[in-house]
Design a protein around this motif. Structure first.
Motif, PDB file in Angstrom:
ATOM      1  N   ASP A   1       0.948  -1.133   0.184  1.00 37.93           N
ATOM      2  CA  ASP A   1       0.069  -0.443   0.258  1.00 37.93           C
ATOM      3  C   ASP A   1       1.293   1.324   0.183  1.00 37.93           C
ATOM      4  N   LYS A   2       1.683   1.216   0.840  1.00 36.76           N
ATOM      5  CA  LYS A   2       2.606   2.741   1.252  1.00 36.76           C
ATOM      6  C   LYS A   2       3.598   2.419  -0.263  1.00 36.76           C
ATOM      7  N   GLY A   3       4.111   1.708  -0.719  1.00 33.73           N
ATOM      8  CA  GLY A   3       4.977   1.896  -1.973  1.00 33.73           C
ATOM      9  C   GLY A   3       4.217   1.951  -3.325  1.00 33.73           C
ATOM     10  N   ALA A   4       2.687   1.741  -3.196  1.00 33.14           N
ATOM     11  CA  ALA A   4       2.501   2.340  -4.649  1.00 33.14           C
ATOM     12  C   ALA A   4       1.648   4.119  -4.536  1.00 33.14           C
ATOM     13  N   GLU A   5       1.260   4.327  -3.669  1.00 36.20           N
ATOM     14  CA  GLU A   5       0.752   5.292  -2.955  1.00 36.20           C
ATOM     15  C   GLU A   5       2.216   5.782  -2.911  1.00 36.20           C
ATOM     16  N   THR A   6       3.209   6.590  -2.838  1.00 35.23           N
ATOM     17  CA  THR A   6       4.745   6.504  -3.430  1.00 35.23           C
ATOM     18  C   THR A   6       4.836   6.649  -4.909  1.00 35.23           C
ATOM     19  N   MET A   7       4.450   5.396  -5.500  1.00 36.30           N
ATOM     20  CA  MET A   7       4.822   5.415  -7.170  1.00 36.30           C
ATOM     21  C   MET A   7       3.585   6.569  -6.768  1.00 36.30           C
ATOM     22  N   ILE A   8       2.401   6.986  -7.432  1.00 38.93           N
ATOM     23  CA  ILE A   8       1.603   7.043  -7.175  1.00 38.93           C
ATOM     24  C   ILE A   8       2.103   9.313  -6.932  1.00 38.93           C
ATOM     25  N   ARG A   9       2.569   9.332  -6.132  1.00 45.88           N
ATOM     26  CA  ARG A   9       2.725  10.321  -5.207  1.00 45.88           C
ATOM     27  C   ARG A   9       3.847  11.302  -6.395  1.00 45.88           C
ATOM     28  N   ASN A  10       4.515  10.063  -6.144  1.00 45.76           N
ATOM     29  CA  ASN A  10       6.133  10.565  -7.120  1.00 45.76           C
ATOM     30  C   ASN A  10       5.497  11.166  -8.879  1.00 45.76           C
ATOM     31  N   LEU A  11       5.269   9.967  -9.277  1.00 46.48           N
ATOM     32  CA  LEU A  11       4.539   9.830 -10.764  1.00 46.48           C
ATOM     33  C   LEU A  11       3.828  11.650 -11.257  1.00 46.48           C
ATOM     34  N   VAL A  12       2.839  11.589 -10.396  1.00 45.85           N
ATOM     35  CA  VAL A  12       1.730  13.138 -10.191  1.00 45.85           C
ATOM     36  C   VAL A  12       2.611  13.670  -9.478  1.00 45.85           C
ATOM     37  N   GLY A  13       4.043  13.986  -8.612  1.00 44.39           N
ATOM     38  CA  GLY A  13       4.253  14.985  -8.547  1.00 44.39           C
ATOM     39  C   GLY A  13       5.377  15.512 -10.009  1.00 44.39           C
ATOM     40  N   THR A  14       6.053  14.358 -10.657  1.00 43.98           N
ATOM     41  CA  THR A  14       6.895  15.122 -11.662  1.00 43.98           C
ATOM     42  C   THR A  14       6.368  15.684 -13.201  1.00 43.98           C
ATOM     43  N   HIS A  15       4.689  15.387 -12.735  1.00 46.70           N
ATOM     44  CA  HIS A  15       3.938  16.331 -13.635  1.00 46.70           C
ATOM     45  C   HIS A  15       3.187  17.711 -13.813  1.00 46.70           C
ATOM     46  N   PHE A  16       2.853  17.470 -12.122  1.00 47.84           N
ATOM     47  CA  PHE A  16       2.284  18.953 -11.759  1.00 47.84           C
ATOM     48  C   PHE A  16       2.640  18.840 -10.481  1.00 47.84           C
ATOM     49  N   PRO A  17       3.456  19.723  -9.977  1.00 47.31           N
ATOM     50  CA  PRO A  17       4.562  19.291  -8.721  1.00 47.31           C
ATOM     51  C   PRO A  17       4.012  20.605  -7.978  1.00 47.31           C
ATOM     52  N   HIS A  18       2.928  21.483  -8.395  1.00 43.02           N
ATOM     53  CA  HIS A  18       1.746  22.716  -7.725  1.00 43.02           C
ATOM     54  C   HIS A  18       0.577  22.193  -7.362  1.00 43.02           C
ATOM     55  N   HIS A  19       0.377  20.326  -7.633  1.00 38.50           N
ATOM     56  CA  HIS A  19      -1.349  20.264  -7.292  1.00 38.50           C
ATOM     57  C   HIS A  19      -0.711  19.210  -5.919  1.00 38.50           C
ATOM     58  N   SER A  20      -1.742  19.318  -4.847  1.00 36.72           N
ATOM     59  CA  SER A  20      -2.182  19.010  -3.765  1.00 36.72           C
ATOM     60  C   SER A  20      -2.514  17.645  -4.107  1.00 36.72           C
ATOM     61  N   PHE A  21      -1.709  16.645  -2.865  1.00 38.20           N
ATOM     62  CA  PHE A  21      -2.047  15.191  -3.108  1.00 38.20           C
ATOM     63  C   PHE A  21      -2.708  14.641  -1.399  1.00 38.20           C
ATOM     64  N   LEU A  22      -3.214  14.049  -1.706  1.00 45.06           N
ATOM     65  CA  LEU A  22      -4.664  13.579  -0.434  1.00 45.06           C
ATOM     66  C   LEU A  22      -4.744  12.059  -0.802  1.00 45.06           C
ATOM     67  N   GLY A  23      -3.490  10.694  -0.194  1.00 41.97           N
ATOM     68  CA  GLY A  23      -3.896   9.769   0.058  1.00 41.97           C
ATOM     69  C   GLY A  23      -3.496   9.332   0.836  1.00 41.97           C
ATOM     70  N   GLU A  24      -4.583   7.946   1.126  1.00 37.15           N
ATOM     71  CA  GLU A  24      -4.735   6.996   2.157  1.00 37.15           C
ATOM     72  C   GLU A  24      -3.844   6.668   3.075  1.00 37.15           C
ATOM     73  N   GLU A  25      -2.472   6.580   2.498  1.00 37.57           N
ATOM     74  CA  GLU A  25      -1.013   6.399   3.605  1.00 37.57           C
ATOM     75  C   GLU A  25      -1.040   7.211   3.901  1.00 37.57           C
ATOM     76  N   GLY A  26      -0.929   8.638   3.999  1.00 34.10           N
ATOM     77  CA  GLY A  26       0.040   9.301   3.818  1.00 34.10           C
ATOM     78  C   GLY A  26      -1.153  10.244   5.628  1.00 34.10           C
ATOM     79  N   VAL A  27      -2.602   9.830   5.339  1.00 32.47           N
ATOM     80  CA  VAL A  27      -3.500  10.154   6.712  1.00 32.47           C
ATOM     81  C   VAL A  27      -3.372   8.882   7.580  1.00 32.47           C
ATOM     82  N   GLU A  28      -3.274  10.041   9.139  1.00 28.93           N
ATOM     83  CA  GLU A  28      -3.939   9.208  10.130  1.00 28.93           C
ATOM     84  C   GLU A  28      -4.666   8.386  10.352  1.00 28.93           C
ATOM     85  N   PRO A  29      -4.966   6.593  10.990  1.00 29.85           N
ATOM     86  CA  PRO A  29      -6.145   6.101  10.768  1.00 29.85           C
ATOM     87  C   PRO A  29      -7.532   6.533  11.527  1.00 29.85           C
TER      88      PRO A  29
END
Length: 284
Positions: free
Chosen positions: A54-82
């Motif tokens: 889960d954590k690795g896939a979210e990091t992959m997606i976050r990095n790919l999005v950030g490469t194309h759109f570095p100024h966009h915001s990102f909300l991923g499940e694994e970055g949020v406390e339970p």
């Protein structure tokens, strides 16, 4: 699917193409890890699991999005406390973002952990609070569900449409079993017990995003669940709406990113569906 000139772009880059690329790459990597995860942790409850995948896939997606759109915001499940409070707070912290990517890297982690082949990657992009792109990818079936606001929804490149059932009694519904044992799960079970005799049948396969995609594609008449989060629902909600269906909360109010108790349907029996859930909640 759509002519390339019709797809939302910024700086010449297609939002939808990036979302599809992220989902496909993460999904293929997740698939290689099925049965090979090395860590398993419990989050909010014994039913709320997370792995390094889960954590690795979210990091992959976050990095790919950030490469194309570095100024966009990102909300991923694994970055949020339970827990529901933390989820609400996390969404509030980014609610004013112009562009917000909303990601569940593995929707159906429990299935993934047990090798049950029903899980998905869910990626949505919201513009000023409204979802404009939704992608749900099922790597085990290699099914990619894609929607763009105002342009329809597609699976395997073919336009989707919701099913034709007009009453609950002829409907095939789906629900989930929430991880929250104190509020969401008891309420969901109360509704399930009340709804089951009124419908053709009910399924629960363990991925809200895929259940929503199945409503959009006409495989299910409707879906409901209590206690979900924005990353569970954002992409699927757009899929349903762009396929001609309806998405609300359990009170029948229009879907927005803060909705946690969701009802999605083909729209034709939505009012009857919502009324039945409300009666169950009231104990009638």
């Amino acid at each position: 699917m759509n002519d390339g000139n019709d797809i939302p772009v910024i700086g010449g880059k297609s939002f939808t193409a990036v979302a599809i690329n992220c989902a496909a790459k993460a999904g293929e990597w997740i698939k290689t890890k099925l049965g090979n995860h090395t860590s398993l942790s419990i989050k909010h409850s014994a039913q709320d699991l997370v792995t390094e995948v889960d954590k690795g896939a979210e990091t992959m997606i976050r990095n790919l999005v950030g490469t194309h759109f570095p100024h966009h915001s990102f909300l991923g499940e694994e970055g949020v406390e339970p827990g529901p409070e933390a989820s609400t707070k996390a969404l509030q912290s980014v609610q004013d973002a112009e562009y917000l990517w909303i990601v569940d890297p593995v929707d159906g982690t429990t299935n993934f952990v047990h090798g049950f082949p029903y899980f998905s990657v869910s990626i949505a992009l919201a513009y000023r609070g409204e979802v404009i792109v939704g992608v749900v990818y099922d790597p085990m079936r290699d099914e990619l569900f894609v929607a763009e606001k105002g342009k329809g929804a597609y699976v395997r490149g073919r336009r989707m449409a919701v099913s034709g059932e007009t009453t609950l009694r002829e409907s095939l519904l789906a629900t989930g079993f929430p991880a929250d044992p104190h509020y969401a799960q008891p309420l969901n079970m109360k509704q399930l017990q009340a709804i089951a005799p009124q419908v053709r049948n009910i399924r629960s396969a363990g991925s809200a995003a895929l259940h929503m995609a199945y409503v959009a594609s006409g495989r299910l008449s409707g879906f409901w669940e209590i206690g979900l989060n924005s990353w569970d629902l954002a992409a699927g909600a757009l899929l349903v709406k762009e396929s001609g269906g309806t998405v609300t909360d359990v009170q029948g109010n229009d879907y927005h990113l803060g909705v946690r108790h969701v009802v999605a349907s083909n729209g034709r029996m939505h009012d009857e569906f919502v009324t039945a859930l409300q009666r169950a909640e009231a104990g009638n």
